[in-house]
Write an enzyme that holds these catalytic residues in place. Structure first.
Site, PDB file in Angstrom:
ATOM      1  N   LYS A  84      -3.037  16.624  29.189  1.00 49.03           N
ATOM      2  CA  LYS A  84      -3.353  16.963  30.589  1.00 49.03           C
ATOM      3  C   LYS A  84      -2.836  15.879  31.531  1.00 49.03           C
ATOM      4  CE  LYS A  84      -7.829  16.917  29.761  1.00 49.03           C
ATOM      5  NZ  LYS A  84      -7.878  16.553  28.335  1.00 49.03           N
ATOM      6  N   ARG A 109     -15.515  20.636  33.543  1.00 47.08           N
ATOM      7  CA  ARG A 109     -15.649  20.393  32.112  1.00 47.08           C
ATOM      8  C   ARG A 109     -16.823  21.140  31.506  1.00 47.08           C
ATOM      9  NH1 ARG A 109     -12.670  15.417  31.190  1.00 47.08           N
ATOM     10  NH2 ARG A 109     -12.705  14.947  28.993  1.00 47.08           N
ATOM     11  N   ARG A 129      -2.038   6.010  21.835  1.00 51.50           N
ATOM     12  CA  ARG A 129      -1.776   6.010  23.282  1.00 51.50           C
ATOM     13  C   ARG A 129      -2.018   4.640  23.932  1.00 51.50           C
ATOM     14  NH1 ARG A 129      -5.379  10.135  26.632  1.00 51.50           N
ATOM     15  NH2 ARG A 129      -7.056   9.056  25.568  1.00 51.50           N
ATOM     16  N   ARG A 159      -7.479   2.408  25.878  1.00 52.20           N
ATOM     17  CA  ARG A 159      -8.798   2.788  26.375  1.00 52.20           C
ATOM     18  C   ARG A 159      -9.907   2.488  25.368  1.00 52.20           C
ATOM     19  NH1 ARG A 159      -8.056   8.763  28.830  1.00 52.20           N
ATOM     20  NH2 ARG A 159     -10.059   9.043  27.782  1.00 52.20           N
ATOM     21  N   ARG A 162     -15.800  13.328  21.447  1.00 50.52           N
ATOM     22  CA  ARG A 162     -15.169  13.968  22.616  1.00 50.52           C
ATOM     23  C   ARG A 162     -14.651  15.362  22.263  1.00 50.52           C
ATOM     24  NH1 ARG A 162     -11.171   9.287  23.848  1.00 50.52           N
ATOM     25  NH2 ARG A 162     -10.131  10.781  25.219  1.00 50.52           N
TER      26      ARG A 162
HETATM   27  P1  AP5 Z   1      -2.705  12.544  27.458  1.00 55.24           P
HETATM   28  O1  AP5 Z   1      -1.830  13.186  28.477  1.00 55.24           O
HETATM   29  O2  AP5 Z   1      -3.171  11.163  27.741  1.00 55.24           O
HETATM   30  O3  AP5 Z   1      -3.907  13.506  27.074  1.00 55.24           O
HETATM   31  P2  AP5 Z   1      -5.127  13.995  27.941  1.00 55.24           P
HETATM   32  O4  AP5 Z   1      -5.261  15.455  27.715  1.00 55.24           O
HETATM   33  O5  AP5 Z   1      -5.012  13.548  29.376  1.00 55.24           O
HETATM   34  O6  AP5 Z   1      -6.281  13.257  27.169  1.00 55.24           O
HETATM   35  P3  AP5 Z   1      -7.489  12.374  27.626  1.00 55.24           P
HETATM   36  O7  AP5 Z   1      -7.928  11.638  26.393  1.00 55.24           O
HETATM   37  O8  AP5 Z   1      -7.179  11.542  28.829  1.00 55.24           O
HETATM   38  O9  AP5 Z   1      -8.502  13.466  27.984  1.00 55.24           O
HETATM   39  P4  AP5 Z   1      -9.997  13.372  27.977  1.00 55.24           P
HETATM   40  O10 AP5 Z   1     -10.278  14.700  28.532  1.00 55.24           O
HETATM   41  O11 AP5 Z   1     -10.684  13.042  26.713  1.00 55.24           O
HETATM   42  O12 AP5 Z   1     -10.271  12.065  28.848  1.00 55.24           O
HETATM   43  P5  AP5 Z   1     -10.706  11.881  30.350  1.00 55.24           P
HETATM   44  O13 AP5 Z   1     -10.100  10.653  30.858  1.00 55.24           O
HETATM   45  O14 AP5 Z   1     -10.536  13.153  31.118  1.00 55.24           O
HETATM   46  O15 AP5 Z   1      -1.909  12.571  26.066  1.00 55.24           O
HETATM   47  C1  AP5 Z   1      -2.410  11.876  24.934  1.00 55.24           C
HETATM   48  C2  AP5 Z   1      -1.241  11.167  24.207  1.00 55.24           C
HETATM   49  O16 AP5 Z   1      -0.388  12.146  23.628  1.00 55.24           O
HETATM   50  C3  AP5 Z   1      -0.371  10.334  25.159  1.00 55.24           C
HETATM   51  O17 AP5 Z   1      -0.042   9.143  24.503  1.00 55.24           O
HETATM   52  C4  AP5 Z   1       0.884  11.171  25.387  1.00 55.24           C
HETATM   53  O18 AP5 Z   1       2.035  10.366  25.530  1.00 55.24           O
HETATM   54  C5  AP5 Z   1       0.945  12.001  24.106  1.00 55.24           C
HETATM   55  N1  AP5 Z   1       1.416  13.351  24.392  1.00 55.24           N
HETATM   56  C6  AP5 Z   1       1.018  14.161  25.411  1.00 55.24           C
HETATM   57  N2  AP5 Z   1       1.668  15.339  25.358  1.00 55.24           N
HETATM   58  C7  AP5 Z   1       2.477  15.278  24.267  1.00 55.24           C
HETATM   59  C8  AP5 Z   1       3.412  16.184  23.672  1.00 55.24           C
HETATM   60  N3  AP5 Z   1       3.625  17.406  24.196  1.00 55.24           N
HETATM   61  N4  AP5 Z   1       4.057  15.775  22.547  1.00 55.24           N
HETATM   62  C9  AP5 Z   1       3.828  14.547  22.018  1.00 55.24           C
HETATM   63  N5  AP5 Z   1       2.977  13.638  22.558  1.00 55.24           N
HETATM   64  C10 AP5 Z   1       2.311  13.993  23.665  1.00 55.24           C
HETATM   65  O19 AP5 Z   1     -12.295  11.685  30.192  1.00 55.24           O
HETATM   66  C11 AP5 Z   1     -12.826  10.512  29.605  1.00 55.24           C
HETATM   67  C12 AP5 Z   1     -14.341  10.558  29.673  1.00 55.24           C
HETATM   68  O20 AP5 Z   1     -14.780  10.598  31.053  1.00 55.24           O
HETATM   69  C13 AP5 Z   1     -15.016  11.782  29.029  1.00 55.24           C
HETATM   70  O21 AP5 Z   1     -15.174  11.632  27.639  1.00 55.24           O
HETATM   71  C14 AP5 Z   1     -16.346  11.814  29.796  1.00 55.24           C
HETATM   72  O22 AP5 Z   1     -17.245  10.844  29.283  1.00 55.24           O
HETATM   73  C15 AP5 Z   1     -15.928  11.420  31.210  1.00 55.24           C
HETATM   74  N6  AP5 Z   1     -15.586  12.590  32.034  1.00 55.24           N
HETATM   75  C16 AP5 Z   1     -14.331  12.910  32.478  1.00 55.24           C
HETATM   76  N7  AP5 Z   1     -14.372  14.047  33.193  1.00 55.24           N
HETATM   77  C17 AP5 Z   1     -15.656  14.454  33.224  1.00 55.24           C
HETATM   78  C18 AP5 Z   1     -16.314  15.577  33.799  1.00 55.24           C
HETATM   79  N8  AP5 Z   1     -15.661  16.523  34.479  1.00 55.24           N
HETATM   80  N9  AP5 Z   1     -17.663  15.702  33.601  1.00 55.24           N
HETATM   81  C19 AP5 Z   1     -18.347  14.761  32.929  1.00 55.24           C
HETATM   82  N10 AP5 Z   1     -17.779  13.678  32.344  1.00 55.24           N
HETATM   83  C20 AP5 Z   1     -16.445  13.520  32.488  1.00 55.24           C
END
Ligand code: AP5
Length: 216
Positions: A13, A88, A127, A162, A173
């Site tokens: 994402k 979410r 990552r 991270r 997660r």
């Molecule tokens: P990346 O693009 O970083 O993946 P992502 O989907 O953004 O994953 P996240 O881990 O950031 O998502 P998340 O939802 O767990 O974390 P968030 O910060 O939102 O890609 C991952 C890796 O793969 C990268 O290295 C990239 O280079 C590689 N890659 C990507 N695409 C690829 C491809 N096509 N081919 C090969 N490699 C590829 O949330 C963190 C925490 O915040 C949550 O756990 C929660 O505690 C809190 N939080 C966030 N939002 C909310 C909410 N709405 N409500 C409540 N709590 C929340």
């Protein structure tokens, strides 16, 4: 462009949001990034959410919805936005629907990035990010041209990983995604807004798929 990117941790994402943001001149609103910025800055919000994020649980809806509503009110959202990591759960999706309706804003689509859970652990554990400009990299899939400097901003020795990117937290997660976030899919499907792309394809291919489903 006003879209939501949906998918489990590591689905890509954030990666796709950053590509689309540069291409279309819109902003990325990443709930996780906003929380992490607050943690880094030591704000009261950051202190409130730090332990929850470390454990891979969801922050409360009240806090999250208020934070996103404030962000959507900023002038830079006028040209469009990509919501990444919000909503979410169904309560957040309902709150967003109400919020956008009140602001007179319509979404262009909700894009689900379909991925294989097994490979997500690999993606997440490899990552790292440049703390200078936020550019994302991966040990296997997206290496910087020079080991310790950022291709985008040139900063040296600024790569960070991270705190929630360890195998145990990633499993929590993923469970949280399946139990609380996946129920959003029928919510948007019922509104005929849901589009699905194959998030396991290579980076450029995923971007093209997103553009194609939004155009079609
Ligand atoms: P990346 O693009 O970083 O993946 P992502 O989907 O953004 O994953 P996240 O881990 O950031 O998502 P998340 O939802 O767990 O974390 P968030 O910060 O939102 O890609 C991952 C890796 O793969 C990268 O290295 C990239 O280079 C590689 N890659 C990507 N695409 C690829 C491809 N096509 N081919 C090969 N490699 C590829 O949330 C963190 C925490 O915040 C949550 O756990 C929660 O505690 C809190 N939080 C966030 N939002 C909310 C909410 N709405 N409500 C409540 N709590 C929340």
């Amino acid at each position: 462009m006003r879209i939501i990117l949906l998918g489990p941790p590591g689905a890509g994402k954030g990666t796709q949001a950053r590509i689309l943001m540069e291409k279309y001149g819109v902003v990325q609103i990443a709930a996780g990034d906003l929380f992490r910025e607050n943690i880094k800055a030591g704000t009261p919000l950051g202190k409130q959410v730090e332990a929850i994020i470390k454990e891979g649980r969801l922050v409360s809806d009240d806090i999250t919805i208020r934070m996103i509503a404030d962000r959507l009110d900023k002038p830079d959202c006028k040209n469009g936005f990509i919501l990444d990591g919000f909503p979410r759960n169904v309560a957040q999706a309902e709150a967003l629907e109400k919020m956008l309706h009140e602001k007179g804003i319509a979404l262009d689509g909700v894009v689900q990035m379909a991925v294989n859970d097994e490979q997500l652990i690999d993606r997440i554990s490899g990552r790292f990010t440049c703390s200078g400009c936020g550019e994302g990299y991966h040990d296997k899939f997206k290496k910087p041209a020079h080991a310790d400097s950022c291709d985008k901003c040139g900063a040296k020795g600024k790569f960070t990983r991270r705190a929630d990117d360890n195998a145990a937290t990633v499993r929590t997660r993923l469970e949280t995604y399946h139990s609380q976030t996946a129920p959003i899919l029928p919510f948007y499907s019922a509104r005929k807004m849901l589009k699905t792309v194959n998030g396991m394809a290579d980076l450029a291919d995923v971007t093209s798929q997103i553009e194609a489903v939004l155009a079609g």
